[in-house]
Design a protein around this motif. Structure first.
Motif, PDB file in Angstrom:
ATOM      1  N   ILE A 199       7.237  64.521  34.506  1.00 41.53           N
ATOM      2  CA  ILE A 199       7.860  63.916  32.988  1.00 41.53           C
ATOM      3  C   ILE A 199       8.915  65.061  32.588  1.00 41.53           C
ATOM      4  N   ASN A 200       8.959  66.112  33.365  1.00 39.48           N
ATOM      5  CA  ASN A 200       9.727  67.431  33.043  1.00 39.48           C
ATOM      6  C   ASN A 200      11.313  67.144  32.972  1.00 39.48           C
ATOM      7  N   ASN A 201      11.975  67.232  32.347  1.00 38.46           N
ATOM      8  CA  ASN A 201      13.562  66.922  31.926  1.00 38.46           C
ATOM      9  C   ASN A 201      14.288  67.208  33.319  1.00 38.46           C
ATOM     10  N   ASN A 202      13.957  68.309  33.986  1.00 42.51           N
ATOM     11  CA  ASN A 202      14.794  68.880  35.119  1.00 42.51           C
ATOM     12  C   ASN A 202      14.472  68.041  35.981  1.00 42.51           C
ATOM     13  N   ILE A 203      13.270  67.403  36.231  1.00 45.90           N
ATOM     14  CA  ILE A 203      13.027  66.209  37.385  1.00 45.90           C
ATOM     15  C   ILE A 203      13.430  64.961  36.966  1.00 45.90           C
ATOM     16  N   ILE A 204      12.947  64.436  35.937  1.00 45.47           N
ATOM     17  CA  ILE A 204      13.552  63.109  35.340  1.00 45.47           C
ATOM     18  C   ILE A 204      15.190  62.886  35.213  1.00 45.47           C
ATOM     19  N   GLY A 205      15.638  63.934  34.754  1.00 45.66           N
ATOM     20  CA  GLY A 205      16.943  64.314  34.453  1.00 45.66           C
ATOM     21  C   GLY A 205      17.675  63.824  35.870  1.00 45.66           C
ATOM     22  N   VAL A 206      17.408  64.501  36.958  1.00 45.32           N
ATOM     23  CA  VAL A 206      18.023  64.233  37.959  1.00 45.32           C
ATOM     24  C   VAL A 206      17.582  62.994  38.668  1.00 45.32           C
ATOM     25  N   TYR A 207      16.481  62.406  38.613  1.00 40.84           N
ATOM     26  CA  TYR A 207      16.276  61.003  39.260  1.00 40.84           C
ATOM     27  C   TYR A 207      17.290  60.119  38.609  1.00 40.84           C
ATOM     28  N   ALA A 226      21.526  60.187  30.698  1.00 42.35           N
ATOM     29  CA  ALA A 226      20.787  61.253  31.867  1.00 42.35           C
ATOM     30  C   ALA A 226      21.230  62.507  31.733  1.00 42.35           C
ATOM     31  N   ALA A 227      22.583  62.757  31.427  1.00 43.79           N
ATOM     32  CA  ALA A 227      23.204  63.989  31.463  1.00 43.79           C
ATOM     33  C   ALA A 227      22.434  64.714  30.212  1.00 43.79           C
ATOM     34  N   LEU A 273       8.192  59.716  26.932  1.00 41.38           N
ATOM     35  CA  LEU A 273       9.131  58.574  26.308  1.00 41.38           C
ATOM     36  C   LEU A 273      10.525  58.552  27.315  1.00 41.38           C
ATOM     37  N   SER A 274      10.988  59.870  27.699  1.00 42.44           N
ATOM     38  CA  SER A 274      11.915  60.062  28.827  1.00 42.44           C
ATOM     39  C   SER A 274      11.583  59.302  29.920  1.00 42.44           C
ATOM     40  N   ALA A 275      10.525  59.615  30.466  1.00 41.33           N
ATOM     41  CA  ALA A 275       9.966  59.133  31.803  1.00 41.33           C
ATOM     42  C   ALA A 275       9.839  57.499  31.716  1.00 41.33           C
ATOM     43  N   TYR A 276       9.366  57.132  30.750  1.00 46.03           N
ATOM     44  CA  TYR A 276       9.288  55.667  30.482  1.00 46.03           C
ATOM     45  C   TYR A 276      10.768  55.256  30.483  1.00 46.03           C
ATOM     46  N   ALA A 277      11.575  55.729  29.480  1.00 45.87           N
ATOM     47  CA  ALA A 277      12.834  55.095  29.537  1.00 45.87           C
ATOM     48  C   ALA A 277      13.447  55.018  30.931  1.00 45.87           C
ATOM     49  N   PHE A 278      13.461  56.133  31.843  1.00 47.66           N
ATOM     50  CA  PHE A 278      13.969  56.063  32.995  1.00 47.66           C
ATOM     51  C   PHE A 278      13.322  55.136  33.888  1.00 47.66           C
TER      52      PHE A 278
END
Lengths: 842, 127, 122
Positions: free
Chosen positions: A39-47, A105-106, A125-130
């Protein structure tokens, strides 16, 4: 305050043994199969960005097929129906599955690092949204393989998209799929607002915030107010298609123009939703490329906020040829002029920044210059089409196609590619190749202008949009061939960038500050972002304090390890960024992904009218969400922790200062925007067809109105009492709280059911006319607040039973309470509108 | 048109013809550069004025970028100031846009009469 | 603590309302825009064309007056500000407030002026 205070670092070095290891352990990313739970932003953000780019390529391939079809006159490469599907999917995927998610995402990827936070405030929530976006978007795109795609154009105007003219499931796919993805966008927006306003590094006042953070804040605010309009529009059209509620059918008091109002009330701000973050990226990249601070930061911030507002006054400029009164058009023409002011001022601020330093021609700088050239031209043609008489001539021609691609590709794709080159070394072990980057830029720049510049002329020569072919006598053959060649050159440039990304981009310990940039995302960082959270005193902290990176990495600033043993970040005040508390954050979990898959399945199965299966999927989603919430807010081991320099902060916060309170309040703003869109629709259809509104004597369906209102008020008072009981917390009378909560939830639900029963028993049926349909929609909208209030209410009671809800740790109840009172207010408004309004106007 | 910028549609058509030699009479029928009524003529003048303005502003922006990158110290110093941003970004467009808005509103007030007989748009198959 | 104070840490000052109050100018713009557009549509639907120019004139004067007050008051106040210890440009929030109000004013003038040129309902 003295100078020595200012220079003193909160912590001493070296740090105790094991501190860094503990921090790394708690923030480590799960490996193997469990990587999907990250769920970390630097992983989810890249996905997230990778997925957005995949959709970009998909929609680009569709465009390439269309350009091949249009290359020569009278072409028969694709059939008209396939062409319509390609065109609809190209626009829809580019706008909804690429542009908006890519900038969101950015934000997810960059903001925590840039603001000095460990992560965004709601990582699950970020992970869910992604996941919701990735799964839903993939299924949506696959519809093309089965020939089931929507074919009504990306803005889906009824009556073409109503059941009489589009009977297949393509349109339903669009309505449910896109409605659902908008919900995911709103989830992301809530996250971003709370993140930007509450998790900045201490001392990073709002006037020192990086411009990109400003743009993401305004982006998210615009999503909150604009996207509900499209959610309502898709809801209404789907109700009409599935159940025959006549919102857009003029025979029964509806009006197809209502769709255009709702769609563009969302659609025009959306253009700026896409453009603003891109402008923010430019404002971050240029100072690095010129090694000098941004000129006129203050004016840029003013311009960004003004754009955010003015863009809500433009929607009718897509409707200049619909026969509205000239004066109405004049208002929107004037507002369109107004919105070009803040965009223009930014262009000159960027030019001033270029002149202020020495521009280094790295790839990001080239893409920014390309952006300046293309976007300025797009803005100028924008002023042209905002002139009503010109639009009468250019409307629905290729001139508009040229204009919108100049604005969107120039205003968003070029800055995004600049950003990809610029920020890759901040997240990847290797930077991208400069030589390939320059080749890619020139291919993209030349290809783009070749493809789209000529379209201005093709349009003025009379070629309409959305045609699958044209006759050779029309003389549009050569300009179209030029456009096609340009499009393929552009595609070659994109392919080179993607090739280089696949070759070089690897998540890991990042390459670092290769551009000598001045902002926080260039601090040495790992999964936990920066090792310690610095105190910010300047716009470009890395330039003003050359030792900052070293001190941060040595843990000399705040929170150098984990203070509570959990993941955590510092929460600060919204304007001055004064530290207020330490927020404990969740661990990786399967729940967000399962919830997202369940939600996606729910909407997709509804498309196929498989209601039973859909409800089953929906139930899985709800259970997963409850599971996701269940282990949030663990009991902190300490009430207060020392984050360094003797600064002690509480580890828990409830009430209006807490991040959960903020998130729900923002969600309620979106609900209010949805309701206002509904009120607009109600009043609009009334002005169109006052004849279908009942006269005062006929308002027999109002028999239960007073009773409903009374029940809602009782429920509201009951919930207030419950809140009070929780505060004083009588240990001996623990049953009072659950009884009050259950009673209030029951009163609210009964009131809503009674409302619907009242309409039905009076013989009102939603299919007879637009008035009846709107009356039932009011209850439906209220139900959309009551249902989550019920679920979270029961969930809070479960937490209460477990002993996880008390006078201090009461966030779950506060969330229920806010939703609940909003549902009450909406219910009372409904009584006024649905029962009161017909009395007033007749 | 008094501004002296009047570009006859025939000139525009010829320019188009020179570049894209396959033009025939047919495409002129629904070209915005081939005004066939008084109202369309007035809009055509607007198109010419705005195109000229857009080209001028685009060239100005490109020129300023070049001056910002390669200009001498004096030029760059002048450009890199809040005063420049305010003058070029706020005052200049406000004046231009006010004039343009009034022009457009006056055109709207004068209305748009229908196309002349015999100048209907060519039928298009849009299924 | 070198930054902030007790009240800010406790969240008694520095709340979201500080942020929203900065947006007064554009909010007035928003109200004016929706009022003139909405009222004009309704008045025209029910054949009250004569009322339209008056309604727009009154709304525009009121909106412009409030925005002008925001700008004048803001500029006057910011002249009296003591520079911040951390060197940030005067009071950033006060600057934002009047500068955005100024931008909103330009747009209000443009939107209101359309009624002076165009007929009310056709």
């Amino acid at each position: 305050m003295t100078n020595t205070d200012l220079l003193k670092l909160p912590n001493s070095a070296p740090r105790p043994a094991g501190e860094l290891e503990a921090l790394e352990r708690i923030w480590s990313t799960p490996t193997g199969f469990r990587r999907l739970t990250a769920i970390n932003n630097n992983i989810i953000g890249v996905y997230y960005i990778a997925t957005a780019l995949a959709f970009f390529v998909f929609a680009g391939v569709l465009a390439a097929i269309m350009r091949a079809q249009l290359a020569v006159p009278d072409n028969t490469l694709v059939s008209p129906d396939v062409y319509n599907q390609l065109m609809t999917m190209h626009g829809t995927v580019m706008m909804f599955l690429f542009a908006v998610p890519a900038v969101e995402a950015a934000g997810v990827l960059l903001l925590p690092q840039m603001l000095g936070a460990r992560d965004l405030p709601f990582p699950r929530l970020s992970a869910y949204a992604f996941w919701a976006y990735a799964i839903g978007g993939t299924i949506f795109c696959s519809s093309l393989l089965f020939g089931l795609s929507p074919a009504g154009g990306w803005f889906m105007y009824p009556p073409l998209t109503s059941s009489s003219f589009s009977s297949g499931i393509g349109a339903d796919f669009w309505l449910l799929g896109i409605g659902f993805i908008e919900i995911s966008a709103i989830a992301g927006a809530i996250e971003i607002i709370v993140g930007v306003l509450r998790t900045r590094a201490p001392g990073m006042t709002i006037g020192k915030m990086p411009v990109f953070a400003w743009t993401m804040l305004i982006f998210a605010g615009m999503v909150i107010f604009a996207f509900p309009a499209i959610i309502l529009a898709t809801l209404l059209l789907e109700l009409e298609r599935a159940f025959g509620w006549p919102f857009f059918i003029s025979d029964r008091g509806g009006d197809p123009l209502l769709w255009q109002h709702l769609f563009w009330f969302f659609g025009h701000p959306e253009v700026y939703v896409i453009f603003l973050p891109a402008a923010g990226m430019v404002s971050m990249i240029l100072p690095s490329m010129t090694q000098s601070p941004l000129v006129a930061y203050n004016i840029i911030v003013v311009a960004l906020i003004a754009t955010g507002f003015f863009s809500f006054g433009l929607w009718v400029h897509h409707m200049f040829t619909t026969g509205l009164p000239n004066l109405s058009l004049g208002f929107f023409s004037a507002a369109s002029m107004a919105v070009s002011l803040p965009s223009g001022v930014q262009v000159f601020a960027w030019i001033a920044t270029i002149a202020n330093g020495k521009l280094r021609f790295h790839t990001p700088a080239l893409f920014v210059l390309g952006f300046l050239f293309i976007f300025t031209l797009g803005g100028l043609t924008g002023v042209m089409v905002a002139m009503v008489p010109f639009d009468w001539q250019a409307h629905d021609t290729y001139f508009v196609v040229a204009h919108l691609h100049y604005v969107l590709i120039g205003g968003m794709v070029f800055p995004l590619f600049a950003a990809i080159y610029y920020w890759t070394p901040a997240f990847s072990r290797k930077a991208l190749d400069e030589r390939l980057g320059k080749i890619a830029f020139w291919l993209m720049f030349i290809g783009f202008n070749l493809a789209f510049f000529i379209m201005h002329l093709t349009g003025l020569w009379g070629m309409p949009r959305r045609v699958y072919t044209y006759k050779s006598e029309m003389g549009w053959g050569l300009p179209n061939l030029v456009s096609t060649i340009g499009a393929y050159i552009f595609a070659a440039g994109v392919a080179i960038v993607l090739f280089d990304l696949i070759r070089k981009f690897r998540i890991g310990y990042p390459r670092g500050n290769v551009w000598s940039a001045g902002t926080l995302e260039w601090l040495p960082n790992g999964n936990y972002s920066a090792r310690s959270v610095p105190i910010i005193r300047h716009h470009n902290p890395l330039w003003s304090d050359p030792a900052l990176s070293r001190h941060v990495e040595e843990g000399r600033y705040y929170l150098p390890g984990t203070a509570t043993g959990y993941r955590e970040t510092i929460v600060t005040s919204p304007v001055e960024a004064v530290p207020q508390y330490v927020m404990i954050m969740p661990q990786p979990s399967w729940a967000p992904m399962i919830a997202a898959a369940g939600t996606a399945a729910f909407f997709i199965l509804l498309t196929f009218k498989l209601v039973g299966l859909a409800l089953f999927a929906g139930a899985i989603a709800v259970i997963a969400m409850i599971r996701w919430g269940w282990d949030l807010e663990p009991k902190p081991p300490f009430a207060e922790v020392d984050i360094g320099g003797g600064l002690r902060l509480p580890t828990y916060m409830s009430g209006p200062r807490s991040h959960s309170w903020w998130a729900v309040s923002i969600l309620l703003l979106a609900a209010a925007a949805l309701y206002l869109s509904y009120v607009f629709s109600y009043l609009y259809l009334w002005t169109v067809a006052p004849g279908v509104w009942p006269s005062a004597a006929d308002v027999s369906y109002g028999s239960f109105a007073a009773l409903c209102a009374a029940l809602f008020i009782v429920a509201s008072v009951g919930m207030l009492l419950a809140s009070h009981t929780l505060r004083i917390a009588h240990r001996s009378r623990q049953w009072i709280f659950p009884v009050l909560v259950i009673g209030s939830l029951a009163a609210l639900s009964v009131g809503l059911v009674l409302e619907v029963y009242g309409h039905w028993s009076a013989g009102l049926r939603p299919t007879i006319n637009s008035f009846a349909a709107l009356t039932y929609t009011a209850s439906l909208l209220q139900g959309m607040l009551v249902a989550p209030a019920l679920v979270i209410g029961v969930y809070s009671l479960a937490r209460y039973a477990r002993g996880d809800l008390d006078s201090n740790r009461r966030a779950a109840f506060d969330v229920t309470h806010l939703l609940f009172q909003a549902a009450v207010v909406e219910g009372l408004f409904n009584q006024l509108l649905v029962y009161g309004f017909p009395h007033v106007v007749r | 048109m008094a501004l002296g910028l009047r570009l006859d549609w025939r000139v525009a058509a010829l320019l188009g013809f020179a570049v894209f030699g396959n033009a025939t009479e047919a495409w002129c029928n629904q070209s915005a550069l081939h005004p066939a009524s008084d109202a369309a003529e007035r809009i055509f003048n607007l198109i010419v004025v705005m195109t000229a303005g857009a080209v001028a502003i685009q060239l100005l922006v490109i020129g300023l970028v070049i001056a910002g990158v390669y200009g001498n110290w004096r030029w760059r110093h002048r450009i890199a100031s809040v005063r420049f941003v305010f003058a070029m970004g706020v005052i200049f467009p406000t004046v231009i846009l006010t004039a343009l808005l009034v022009y457009g509103l006056l055109l709207m007030r004068d209305g748009h009469s229908g196309a002349l007989p015999g100048h209907d748009a060519a039928p298009m198959d849009t299924t | 603590m070198w930054f902030g104070n007790e009240a800010m840490m406790k969240g008694e000052t520095d709340t979201i309302f500080d942020f929203v109050s900065v947006l007064a100018g554009p909010l007035i713009w928003f109200a004016h825009f929706f009022l003139v557009y909405g009222a004009q549509s309704v008045l025209c639907t029910f054949d009250r064309a004569a009322a339209v120019p008056w309604m727009i004139f009154v709304a525009t004067v009121l909106a412009l007056g409030s925005v002008a007050w925001l700008v004048i008051d803001g500029v006057r106040r910011s002249d009296r500000l003591i520079p911040r210890p951390d060197g940030e440009h005067q009071d950033f929030m006060a600057y934002l407030k009047y500068a955005i109000a100024f931008a909103s004013g330009i747009s209000i003038v443009w939107v209101g002026a359309t009624a002076a040129v165009l007929p009310s309902c056709n």
